[in-house]
Scaffold this motif. Structure first.
Motif, short mmCIF file in Angstrom:
data_model
loop_
_atom_site.label_atom_id
_atom_site.label_comp_id
_atom_site.label_asym_id
_atom_site.label_seq_id
_atom_site.Cartn_x
_atom_site.Cartn_y
_atom_site.Cartn_z
N THR A 243 -41.18 13.23 -34.52
CA THR A 243 -40.37 13.83 -35.58
C THR A 243 -39.72 15.13 -35.12
O THR A 243 -38.95 15.72 -35.87
CB THR A 243 -41.23 14.14 -36.81
N ARG A 244 -40.03 15.59 -33.91
CA ARG A 244 -39.48 16.85 -33.41
C ARG A 244 -39.12 16.71 -31.94
O ARG A 244 -39.69 15.88 -31.23
CB ARG A 244 -40.50 17.98 -33.61
N PRO A 245 -38.18 17.53 -31.46
CA PRO A 245 -37.89 17.54 -30.01
C PRO A 245 -39.14 17.92 -29.24
O PRO A 245 -39.94 18.74 -29.69
CB PRO A 245 -36.80 18.61 -29.88
N THR A 246 -39.32 17.32 -28.08
CA THR A 246 -40.51 17.56 -27.27
C THR A 246 -40.09 17.82 -25.83
O THR A 246 -39.41 16.98 -25.23
CB THR A 246 -41.46 16.35 -27.34
N PRO A 247 -40.46 18.98 -25.25
CA PRO A 247 -40.02 19.31 -23.90
C PRO A 247 -40.46 18.31 -22.83
O PRO A 247 -39.72 18.06 -21.88
CB PRO A 247 -40.66 20.69 -23.65
N LEU A 248 -41.66 17.72 -22.99
CA LEU A 248 -42.14 16.80 -21.96
C LEU A 248 -42.96 15.69 -22.61
O LEU A 248 -43.90 15.96 -23.36
CB LEU A 248 -43.00 17.54 -20.94
N TYR A 249 -42.60 14.45 -22.31
CA TYR A 249 -43.37 13.31 -22.78
C TYR A 249 -43.68 12.40 -21.60
O TYR A 249 -42.80 12.07 -20.80
CB TYR A 249 -42.61 12.50 -23.83
N THR A 250 -44.95 12.02 -21.47
CA THR A 250 -45.34 11.06 -20.44
C THR A 250 -46.18 9.97 -21.07
O THR A 250 -46.89 10.19 -22.05
CB THR A 250 -46.16 11.73 -19.30
N CYS A 251 -46.09 8.79 -20.50
CA CYS A 251 -46.86 7.65 -21.00
C CYS A 251 -47.25 6.77 -19.83
O CYS A 251 -46.42 6.47 -18.97
CB CYS A 251 -46.03 6.85 -22.00
N ARG A 252 -48.50 6.38 -19.79
CA ARG A 252 -48.95 5.39 -18.81
C ARG A 252 -49.56 4.23 -19.56
O ARG A 252 -50.39 4.41 -20.45
CB ARG A 252 -49.99 5.99 -17.85
N VAL A 253 -49.13 3.02 -19.22
CA VAL A 253 -49.73 1.81 -19.77
C VAL A 253 -50.47 1.12 -18.63
O VAL A 253 -49.88 0.85 -17.58
CB VAL A 253 -48.67 0.87 -20.37
#
Length: 307
Positions: A243-253
């Motif tokens: 719902t808000r801007p995010t400086p850094l997003y990471t995801c591992r599946v």
């Protein structure tokens, strides 16, 4: 915040703080591991993430910072090679206050109903606090998929209070598998789970995370938690709704031996918008796929795969 860390790492003692820098944290971790830069480069190359020795040296001594998406994936793998908890290094890569404030003014928060159309009754029951009470420095997800089903979701996020007296924030998870029971919270760190409500008709889970202390404006909390899933039908994707801007997003599946044939990343402005920036993502030899993005706009970031 939406729900839609590498486990078993040793405790490095590195916690994001105002005086900690990416360079100092990386330097300490490399020294502690006793690895040369050449050996570190070889470890990264074996994981399908080539990085030059000079780039590693620049990062270590603060002469430059990872910025491109490929570099962020390298940092994500560096945490694994160095035995650090997920987010230890990546959480230190968020832009400074002088960059973050103007961007958040340009890109305001997104209304919850655009990402969770059915959430309003539950939010009213829980008296959910305004979304703008906290801003994110970083969000890190790790999803474990076993036998083609969701098994475990590990989340680490670094949140900063924007006003005095912040004590809690909300988490949301939604599934299309309406026949499956809701997941349960587990392994919560630096916070506790407060009230939890489910809307079984819409596959929605809303949980309250209560910080371990009251935050004043500008104070930061790094929290971790897990969701454990009961058995359900096979899944073909995972996404986070922000719902808000995010400086850094990471995801591992991370998949077990049932690895998908292909994996793609995508973005969406909201649930009604078409997918955009669709790109194929390489699946590693260890059956993991990593997604990393900086300066993420409010909306949806996700992965999809075909078995």
């Amino acid at each position: 915040m939406a729900l839609v860390r590498h486990g078993g790492a040793r405790d490095s003692g590195l916690v994001p703080g105002r005086n900690e820098t990416f360079a100092s944290a990386l330097d300490a971790a490399i020294s502690d591991a006793g690895l040369t830069l050449d050996r570190l480069r070889e470890h990264l190359a074996s994981r399908g993430v080539p990085v030059s020795r000079s780039a590693l040296a620049y990062w270590r001594h603060g002469r430059s910072k990872p910025g491109r998406e490929a570099s962020l994936r390298a940092v994500f793998e560096l945490e694994r090679v160095l035995g650090l908890p997920s987010g230890t290094l990546t959480s230190l890569l968020g832009p400074g206050e002088e960059r973050r404030e103007p961007r958040e003014r340009r890109e305001p928060l997104m209304e919850r109903r655009r990402l969770w159309p059915s959430v309003r009754p539950v939010s009213i029951a829980l008296r959910s606090p305004p979304e703008d009470q906290v801003r994110f420095w970083s969000v890190h997800d790790e999803l474990v998929v076993g036998e083609r089903q969701e098994r475990l979701l590990r989340v680490r996020l670094v949140a900063e209070a924007t006003v005095d007296g912040v004590t809690r924030m909300m988490t949301y998870y939604q599934t299309e598998d309406l026949a499956r029971r809701a997941p349960r919270f587990a392994a919560v760190h630096c916070c506790r789970v407060g009230r939890v409500r489910t809307d079984d008709a819409n596959g929605l889970l809303v949980g309250e995370l209560v910080f371990d202390r009251e935050l004043a404006a500008g104070e930061v909390a790094a929290v971790e938690y897990e969701l454990v899933f009961p058995r359900g039908r096979p899944v073909e994707g995972y996404h986070r709704r922000l719902t808000r801007p995010t400086p850094l997003y990471t995801c591992r599946v991370r998949f077990d031996h049932h690895a998908p044939e292909s994996v793609f990343r995508f973005e969406q402005r909201d649930l009604a918008a078409p997918r955009r920036r669709v790109e194929r993502v390489r699946l590693g030899d260890d059956h993991t796929v990593t997604l990393a993005a900086r300066d993420v706009r409010a909306g949806i970031v996700g992965t999809s795969w075909a078995w």
